[in-house]
Each structure stands twice: as C-alpha cells, then as structure tokens.
Design an enzyme around this catalytic site. Structure first.
Site, PDB file in Angstrom:
ATOM      1  N   PHE A 245       0.816  -1.226   0.000  1.00  0.00           N
ATOM      2  CA  PHE A 245       0.000   0.000   0.000  1.00  0.00           C
ATOM      3  C   PHE A 245       0.847   1.272   0.000  1.00  0.00           C
ATOM      4  O   PHE A 245       0.381   2.336   0.400  1.00  0.00           O
ATOM      5  CB  PHE A 245      -0.963   0.025   1.202  1.00  0.00           C
ATOM      6  CG  PHE A 245      -1.872  -1.172   1.284  1.00  0.00           C
ATOM      7  CD1 PHE A 245      -2.648  -1.549   0.198  1.00  0.00           C
ATOM      8  CD2 PHE A 245      -1.966  -1.932   2.439  1.00  0.00           C
ATOM      9  CE1 PHE A 245      -3.488  -2.656   0.259  1.00  0.00           C
ATOM     10  CE2 PHE A 245      -2.797  -3.034   2.507  1.00  0.00           C
ATOM     11  CZ  PHE A 245      -3.559  -3.396   1.419  1.00  0.00           C
ATOM     12  N   ILE A 471       2.730  -7.229  -5.271  1.00  0.00           N
ATOM     13  CA  ILE A 471       2.420  -6.952  -3.857  1.00  0.00           C
ATOM     14  C   ILE A 471       1.047  -7.511  -3.489  1.00  0.00           C
ATOM     15  O   ILE A 471       0.378  -7.027  -2.585  1.00  0.00           O
ATOM     16  CB  ILE A 471       2.553  -5.445  -3.534  1.00  0.00           C
ATOM     17  CG1 ILE A 471       1.566  -4.585  -4.347  1.00  0.00           C
ATOM     18  CG2 ILE A 471       3.956  -4.964  -3.800  1.00  0.00           C
ATOM     19  CD1 ILE A 471       1.572  -3.106  -3.904  1.00  0.00           C
ATOM     20  N   THR A 473      -1.072  -8.017  -6.071  1.00  0.00           N
ATOM     21  CA  THR A 473      -1.893  -7.374  -7.091  1.00  0.00           C
ATOM     22  C   THR A 473      -2.165  -8.256  -8.300  1.00  0.00           C
ATOM     23  O   THR A 473      -3.120  -8.013  -9.032  1.00  0.00           O
ATOM     24  CB  THR A 473      -1.163  -6.108  -7.561  1.00  0.00           C
ATOM     25  OG1 THR A 473       0.243  -6.410  -7.612  1.00  0.00           O
ATOM     26  CG2 THR A 473      -1.366  -4.962  -6.599  1.00  0.00           C
ATOM     27  N   GLY A 514       1.946   0.155 -11.981  1.00  0.00           N
ATOM     28  CA  GLY A 514       2.643  -1.114 -12.151  1.00  0.00           C
ATOM     29  C   GLY A 514       2.112  -1.977 -13.284  1.00  0.00           C
ATOM     30  O   GLY A 514       2.887  -2.470 -14.115  1.00  0.00           O
ATOM     31  N   ALA A 515       0.829  -2.180 -13.335  1.00  0.00           N
ATOM     32  CA  ALA A 515       0.254  -3.130 -14.292  1.00  0.00           C
ATOM     33  C   ALA A 515       0.519  -2.700 -15.738  1.00  0.00           C
ATOM     34  O   ALA A 515       1.103  -3.446 -16.527  1.00  0.00           O
ATOM     35  CB  ALA A 515      -1.242  -3.280 -14.044  1.00  0.00           C
ATOM     36  N   PRO A 622      -9.691  -9.443 -15.661  1.00  0.00           N
ATOM     37  CA  PRO A 622     -10.835  -8.924 -14.894  1.00  0.00           C
ATOM     38  C   PRO A 622     -10.945  -9.518 -13.492  1.00  0.00           C
ATOM     39  O   PRO A 622     -11.451  -8.853 -12.590  1.00  0.00           O
ATOM     40  CB  PRO A 622     -12.043  -9.336 -15.746  1.00  0.00           C
ATOM     41  CG  PRO A 622     -11.505  -9.559 -17.110  1.00  0.00           C
ATOM     42  CD  PRO A 622     -10.087 -10.026 -16.951  1.00  0.00           C
ATOM     43  N   GLN A 628      -8.609  -6.223  -6.899  1.00  0.00           N
ATOM     44  CA  GLN A 628      -7.997  -4.957  -6.501  1.00  0.00           C
ATOM     45  C   GLN A 628      -9.054  -3.932  -6.115  1.00  0.00           C
ATOM     46  O   GLN A 628      -8.905  -3.222  -5.124  1.00  0.00           O
ATOM     47  CB  GLN A 628      -7.141  -4.401  -7.648  1.00  0.00           C
ATOM     48  CG  GLN A 628      -5.826  -5.124  -7.811  1.00  0.00           C
ATOM     49  CD  GLN A 628      -4.994  -5.039  -6.561  1.00  0.00           C
ATOM     50  OE1 GLN A 628      -4.566  -3.969  -6.163  1.00  0.00           O
ATOM     51  NE2 GLN A 628      -4.788  -6.156  -5.900  1.00  0.00           N
ATOM     52  N   VAL A 693      -5.762   0.654 -12.016  1.00  0.00           N
ATOM     53  CA  VAL A 693      -7.107   0.540 -11.457  1.00  0.00           C
ATOM     54  C   VAL A 693      -7.099   0.356  -9.935  1.00  0.00           C
ATOM     55  O   VAL A 693      -8.074   0.633  -9.262  1.00  0.00           O
ATOM     56  CB  VAL A 693      -7.872  -0.606 -12.164  1.00  0.00           C
ATOM     57  CG1 VAL A 693      -7.381  -1.969 -11.690  1.00  0.00           C
ATOM     58  CG2 VAL A 693      -9.362  -0.466 -11.982  1.00  0.00           C
ATOM     59  N   GLU A 695      -5.697   1.849  -7.431  1.00  0.00           N
ATOM     60  CA  GLU A 695      -5.870   3.006  -6.553  1.00  0.00           C
ATOM     61  C   GLU A 695      -7.155   3.770  -6.871  1.00  0.00           C
ATOM     62  O   GLU A 695      -7.753   4.381  -5.987  1.00  0.00           O
ATOM     63  CB  GLU A 695      -4.647   3.921  -6.644  1.00  0.00           C
ATOM     64  CG  GLU A 695      -3.403   3.202  -6.145  1.00  0.00           C
ATOM     65  CD  GLU A 695      -2.180   4.090  -6.034  1.00  0.00           C
ATOM     66  OE1 GLU A 695      -1.298   3.744  -5.249  1.00  0.00           O
ATOM     67  OE2 GLU A 695      -2.083   5.116  -6.737  1.00  0.00           O
TER      68      GLU A 695
HETATM   69 MO1  MOS Z   1       1.381   3.287  -3.913  1.00  0.00          MO
HETATM   70  S1  MOS Z   1       0.907   4.493  -2.348  1.00  0.00           S
HETATM   71  O1  MOS Z   1       2.335   4.443  -4.780  1.00  0.00           O
HETATM   72  O2  MOS Z   1       2.285   1.979  -3.381  1.00  0.00           O
END
Ligand code: MOS
Length: 735
Positions: A245, A471, A473, A514-515, A622, A628, A693, A695
């Site tokens: 996070f 992480i 994800t 990241g994705a 999906p 997420q 997606v 966040e």
């Molecule tokens: Mo996110 S708060 O940039 O891991």
C-alpha cells in the site's frame, strides 16, 4: 522501445489470453503456504542470527547516553549496532528521516539500535536491557496548531503547489449559490499483513538482502547510498510481498539494520519490524485539513472552484497532494488550488494507496454532495452537469479517455439510485435509518519506464525476468498473460520470475502504474524476441503470426521452439513513455454507490451495499483487477468509518500503534460488494491500452459512505473517520 501515441493494432488486441479472468499463477504457492516471503527464506542462508530493533522513546531531541553493557552480556547476544558504532552512514533518496537515528532523534520509534542474537527471543530480551538517556527537545505535533506556520512547498512529484485559472475570488463572491467548508482527514497507517522484514547476508563486500519491497531499483540505490557502497555490490530479492500500500515503496530500518547487524555479527541476520514498532517507525499517510469553496449558478453550473490543503511532514518531507483531482475533475472557468506544508515532528509522512487523490476525494466528494443539495439537484446529475472532456486548467488538452458520466449512469441504474429519497433522515427500517450515497472516483494514470528479459527455450517455454514486484496485485499473472499473448503460447508455457535486482529494471509497484507499465516492458521485450524468432526461422517479422506454439506466414509454418535451438533465444528491452501526457490528460474514472444503515439510537453505522463502476482502459485480467477494486472499496470503508492514527500531541507519537487499536474493516464489516468495469480501451496509455485501477478503487469510496450516512440521518460529518460519537447527539429524535 519508445512508446508513440496512439498505439496501433498489435498482437495484444487478439485477447486470446489477455483480458481473460484467469486464476493467479502464483495461487497454488500462496494457498499452500510455500511462497517464500522475506522472513521465511529458510533456504536462502544457513544459520541466520536474529536482529531486534529498538525504537526511540522520544519524538525529538538527543540521545545523551546509551548503556549497552548488560545487553551485550545477555545470553546469545552477538552484536549491538547503534549510530555510534555503525560507521559513517549516508541517507537514501527516498527516506526523509534517517533509518538509524542517534544522537539526534527525528521522530518517535526511529530505530536507535539493533540487537543481534542467536535467537529472536534472546535478541528481544537483551534489547530490554539497553538503557538510554535522552535530552527531550520541543517538537510540533499538532497539524491544526501548525497550520498557520505552513509554507508553500515545492513538491517533487504531482505538479506545482498552486494553480490558478481565471478570477476565482471574484467569481466565487459573485456566485448565487456558494459552499465554503473545511474537511479533515486523519493520519492513516498502511497496516499491510506482512510486516517489513529482511534477511541480509554479506559475501565479502557484496550484500544480498531478501526483503519485502515494492520498488527494487530504488531500494538497491538507497541501500548502497546509506551504506556508502557501490550499487553493483547490492542485490535485493523480493519475489513475494504480503501487501504494501505504499509502505514498502522504500527500504526501511529492517533492511538497513539487517545489513549492519550482519556485518557486525559476521553472520546473516534476519530482522522483522514488530507490529507495535511499524506505525511510528515507518511511513504513514499524513493528515490533512482541506478548505473547499464552490460557486455555481442556479442552473447548477460551477463557476468557481477552489481547493486548499494543509498537511505536515518532517523537515525535508513533502505535502499530501490532496488537491490534485480538483485540478481535473469538474468544469468551471475560475479555479484555484493550493497546498501548504507545515513542519511536524511526527513520524515520516509519505505515500499510501492513491496518495493525494484518496484523501482529496474524501473531502471534494462530500463538498460536491453538499453543493448539489444547496442547488436542489440530484448529486449524480450535478456531477454529470459539470463534466468536462478537457483538462479544465488547460483546455487544449483533452482527456485520452473519460467515461465518468457513463460510470455514474451505469452505477445509478444498477444500484437503484432512483429509489433514493433526496430528503435526508426519512427512510426507516425498524431501528435503522437508511440512506444512499454516491461519489465520483478519480485517479491519474501514471506510466513509468519498465524493462524485461524474455527467453525462449528448446521446449518452447518462455521465461520472463524483470525486477517488477507483485504486492498481491497479480503482476505474475498479467505478465505471464502478456508474454503468452505475444509469443502465441498457452499460459502454462510461461514462467515469470520477479523481484530480483539481477533482472532488468522495471517500473515497480506504486501509484497504480505497475500493471500497465510492467506489462508494456514485457511487450517490448517480446516484440524483440518475435523479431529474433522470425529471423531465425526465415520469416518476415511484420507478417509472422505467433499462435498455438507455431509461427506462420503465408502458407508456411514452423514450431516456435525450433527457433530456440540448443542455447535458447533471449531478448531484452525497456519501454519508455516520454511525455505522453503532453497532448492528452490521462486519468482513470469511476463511480461509487453505497447504502448505509445507521442505528437511530446508538449511531452504529453499517454499510449494507456497495457498487463501484470503473473505467480504466483495457482490463488485463478482470478477476485480478476486480480483486484490486474490491479490496480498495474495503479500504475506503476503513477510511470512512474506522482508520485513524491517534496523535499524542504532547509527546508526538501515534498512540494506537498495533492492530488492536488501529481499526481496519474485517469481514463482518463489509457487505455484498459489486463492481463493474466499463469496456474501455485507451490507445494513449500504452501498447497494452490499459491503465491503472488499484488506486482508483479507493478514491471517493469514503465520501460515498459519508454521503450515505448524511442521507440516512441528516447529520453531515466533515471530520473523518465518521465514528458514532460524531453522530450521537445530532441524530433525529427516535419516535
Ligand atoms: Mo502506492 S501508495 O504508490 O504503493
């Protein structure tokens, strides 16, 4: 590969593997408990010793004396490292305070020593025998009190501190309908499941750290910088991460003190931060005070919108970027935003899931609800009325894709929004007051340079290596899907190896970049591998089709594996995005709908139904993406109703520094959740045409809960979290 917008047609568009809701390829390891997390790398080093971190008992001041004798003599103790005996240490680029403090103390629970012993229990017992004398200094710990001394910061990321368009003050003063309210959000902790943990081992002057970290290359750089050794001598390995996070964007005390402890003890050392240490020792999401002013015509068109945010951080830190979304979300000719930063001597503030927008939307989306009510407009309609298809601060820049209106309409339809009584406090079901709330979701789409290496072997297996992290994800899975799609092989022919600094440098996991970024890096490497394969097999690479483990062009085909030969075929590349946001603003959008019930007598709040609709480009998987968003919605409920680091304003620390006192939602708090992805493909974002997606899903949720509580009770709470004490004496009379 340099990415040029817009992306043309490419093999990813076939969607034979990409876009499918496949299970996680790392699922069996996770569910059988065999995924090797940082502290559990039993195979990594033989005979490790254990380090126990001691945190400062004061928030600001100096250590005047440290008595280590009893601790050194305690059973099993191998070494004690403090700032005094650690040798010269530098500071990493991504740390504001030192990871090993002393004699100056910058914040409470800043690490001041690591005790290394044969067992964890011996290290912990010896640590209690260290006696520290402090000279306590004066610190600032209260944001509200420090607000007046806040100054204009120079944010390193996220745009300037201030923006202004038109004449905000004049237009606001002239507006027939106005809102001027202040909202507060508290300090929050990441509270991820897996604590910060590292095992460090030296081989001569070479250091290896098995750790739990989101950004491997940043970590390597900061470990090297802190220890004053070349980057080439440091290897970080972080293949599995039990949540981050944002709390694991940076190396923390566990990594540094494991390295220092291992050097002092002449043995590999493992260090985990204990849960009670984590909240004050590591980073947190800073509290904010936000003033929002909105002026509108009686027809509901916004003519002036202003958003100011105050936050605090240690000297040298940065502001919480809470005004970011207000620069982009709604139309309005006259606008201003401003961030101010106060010096606070609390623990280090930094990124937590959707830094900026998450707390910013908590405030803005209540303000929009309040404004809709003043105007007598439905809050869904008020948002739609003030939609903009261009950057409202720079109207020459359109959004690459913007489907906020569709998200709101789809959500309203699916949630049964038309049944909402616009008058608050009217719907009773027995002892419960029931209400519905809505909020928009908004988060910018960031893209970061990302590299990967792909290898084809004689069996036709494809191996991807990149220092990208997962992480929780789904990185492993979407990277495998990308390679499978590009090379025309089934998913089980792809092996993905992540989180090792010996692999090509990737975007890492952060900022929901990241994705899209990491899969684009894999795409680029696969384009190169396809060219090498085509050349090897005598195909024109522009015509060659990779499918079913074969390469075809015209009426000729050959097995992919044939190109590998004995030694295999390797390709490596890095995707670079340039400034793709110059011509188009890239953001992700959504809408959150929440039903709450509030006990009319006790003020207890129950979330009963939740729906989120998201538009975030192509959804690569999906199932993983839904997980997420579901997780983000859950975290949004925590932000709305529970999460708050309680500040001791006398002594300067977070009081509730464990999971008993820092409350997050549990299963019983969360009702049926539903979520929908709009069918969107964004060729301006990346060759994958995907955006972030993870966040987006949290941004706006808490305000939707707050607005639902208001609709249920008629009580408007502007200070998060919405705990029952803030409702109790204002609830409608119980008949
Ligand atoms: Mo996110 S708060 O940039 O891991």
């Amino acid at each position: 590969m340099k990415f040029d917008t817009p992306a043309g047609a490419n093999p990813i568009d076939r969607l034979t593997v990409i876009g499918r809701p496949t299970d996680r390829i790392d699922g069996p390891l996770k569910t059988s408990g065999t995924a090797p997390y940082a502290y559990e790398r039993h195979d990594a080093v033989p005979n490790p010793a254990y380090g126990y971190v001691v945190g400062s008992a004061i928030a600001k001041g100096r250590i005047t004396g440290m008595e280590l004798g009893d601790a050194k003599a305690a059973p099993g103790v191998l070494a004690i490292v403090t700032a005094e005996n650690a040798g010269k240490l530098g500071k990493g680029d991504y740390n504001t305070a030192k990871l090993l403090g002393g004699p100056e103390i910058e914040h409470y629970h800043q690490a001041i020593a690591v005790v290394v012993a044969e067992t964890f229990e011996q290290a912990r017992a010896a640590a209690q025998l260290i006696r520290v004398d402090y000279a306590k200094g004066e610190g600032a710990f209260d944001l509200a009190a420090a607000k007046g001394s806040a100054t204009k910061p120079e944010p390193k990321i996220g745009g300037p501190a201030d923006t202004a368009v038109g004449d905000f003050e004049g237009a606001f003063a002239a507006a027939p309908v106005r809102l001027d309210e202040t909202y507060t959000t508290p300090d929050q902790g990441h509270a991820m499941m897996e604590p910060h943990a590292s095992i460090a081992a030296w081989d001569g002057d070479r250091l290896t750290v098995w750790t739990s970290n989101q950004m491997i290359d940043w970590g390597v750089g900061d470990v090297a910088k802190t220890l004053g050794i070349p980057k080439e001598k440091v290897r970080l390995i972080s293949p599995f991460i039990g949540g981050g996070f944002g709390g694991k964007l940076f190396v923390r005390a566990d990594a540094l003190l494991a390295a220092l402890g291992a050097r002092a003890a002449g043995r590999p050392v493992k260090v985990a931060l204990t849960r009670p240490l984590m909240f004050n020792n590591t980073t947190h999401r800073p509290a904010t005070i936000q003033r929002i002013r909105i002026g509108a015509n009686r027809d509901g068109k916004i003519t002036a919108i202003g958003h100011e945010s105050w936050s605090g951080d240690l000297p040298g830190g940065g502001p919480e970027l809470a005004v970011n979304q207000t620069r982009l979300l709604y139309a309005g000719a006259n606008r201003m935003t401003a961030m101010r930063l106060a010096v606070l001597d609390l623990p280090e503030g930094n990124s937590m899931r959707a830094p900026g927008e998450a707390p910013g939307m908590m405030a803005l989306e209540i303000a929009i609800d309040e404004m809709a009510e003043k105007l007598g407009l439905d809050p869904v309609e008020f948002r739609i009325l003030n939609d903009t298809q261009v950057d409202p601060e720079k109207p020459e820049r359109p959004f690459s894709q913007r489907h906020l209106v569709e998200c709101l309409r789809t959500g309203a339809e699916r949630f049964g929004w038309s049944k909402r009584n616009p008058k608050p406090g009217q719907t009773r079901e027995g002892r419960w007051l029931v209400g519905l709330g809505v909020a928009a979701a908004f988060r910018n789409n960031l893209l970061v340079k990302s590299g990967a290496r792909v290898r084809l072997d004689a069996r036709g297996d494809v191996t991807v290596e990149t220092d990208m992290t997962d992480i929780g994800t789904g990185s492993y899975t979407i990277i495998a899907q990308t390679a499978a799609e590009m090379m025309g092989v089934p998913l089980d022919k792809v092996v993905v190896r992540l989180g090792d600094s010996s692999f090509p440098v990737s975007a890492g996991s952060g900022g929901q970049f990241g994705a899209a970024s990491s899969t684009s890096g894999v795409y680029a490497a696969c384009v190169k591998l396809r060219e090498a394969v085509a050349q090897k097999l005598g195909f024109n690479s522009a015509e060659a089709v990779f499918a079913d483990g074969q390469v075809r062009a015209g009426n000729r085909s050959a097995p992919l594996a044939q190109a590998a030969g004995e030694g295999g075929l390797v390709a490596e590349d890095t995707i670079e995005f340039g400034d793709v946001t110059e011509t188009h603003q890239q953001s992700t959008f959504g809408a959150h709908f929440v039903e709450t019930a509030v006990d009319a007598a006790t003020g207890e709040i129950r979330v009963r139904r939740m729906l989120s609709v998201c538009a975030a480009g192509r959804i690569l998987n999906p199932k993983a993406a839904r997980s997420q968003v579901i997780g983000a919605m859950t975290m949004g409920v925590g932000a709305a109703l529970m999460e708050e680091l309680a500040v001791d304003k006398r002594h300067g620390f977070f009081v509730n520094h464990d999971l008993a006192g820092y409350e997050v939602p549990v299963h019983a708090d969360i009702p049926h959740q539903d979520m929908i992805f709009l069918d969107e493909v964004d060729p301006y974002s990346s060759p994958m045409k995907a955006k972030g997606v993870a966040e987006l899903g949290i941004c706006g949720v808490a305000a939707a809960v707050a607005n639902a509580v208001y609709n249920a009770t008629g009580v408007r709470v502007r200070d998060y979290p919405i705990t029952l004490d803030k409702l109790l004496d204002r609830l409608p009379e119980v008949a």
